[in-house]
Design a protein around this motif. Structure first.
Motif: not given
Length: 116
Positions: A23-24, A29-33, A42-45, A65-66
């Motif tokens: 994630s990033i 914190g973490y981005p929330v669309a 919440l995005p994950f790759w 940051d990743v």
């Protein structure tokens, strides 16, 4: 198969191979669309390189940051918590607008239960 469908299939295949997801995160914190219906994602790759590419392409994510998350921790702790909070999972978002599939955590968990 659509491009988003291909990214979803890659996530299902690559995350177990990698043994982690990505994630990033920035200082906030973490981005929330949030979409127009109020759904939060919440995005994950499935690969660090996929997340890094989005960070490089999307202005809103340039200072992120990743970060890596061990797959077992993600499946056992993150997904249940995100489900309780009502979040969706953004799967391998790509492109200059970081788009792709947004799916419920329980559906994502089912993908990995199928491969066990």
């Amino acid at each position: 198969m659509s491009l988003s469908g291909a990214h979803r299939a890659a996530f299902r295949r690559e995350a177990p191979q990698e043994g982690r997801v990505f994630s990033i995160r920035d200082a906030g914190g973490y981005p929330v669309a949030k979409d127009k219906d109020g759904s939060r994602t919440l995005p994950f790759w499935s690969k660090s390189s996929r997340a890094q590419k989005v960070v490089g392409q999307v202005d809103a994510y340039r200072k992120f940051d990743v970060v890596e998350i061990e797959l077992d921790d993600w499946l056992e702790r993150w997904l249940p918590g995100l489900e309780r909070e009502g979040y969706l999972i953004g799967v391998n978002w790509a492109g200059p607008r970081a788009t792709g599939y947004d799916v419920p955590p329980e559906q994502v968990a089912g993908w990995f239960a199928e491969t066990s």
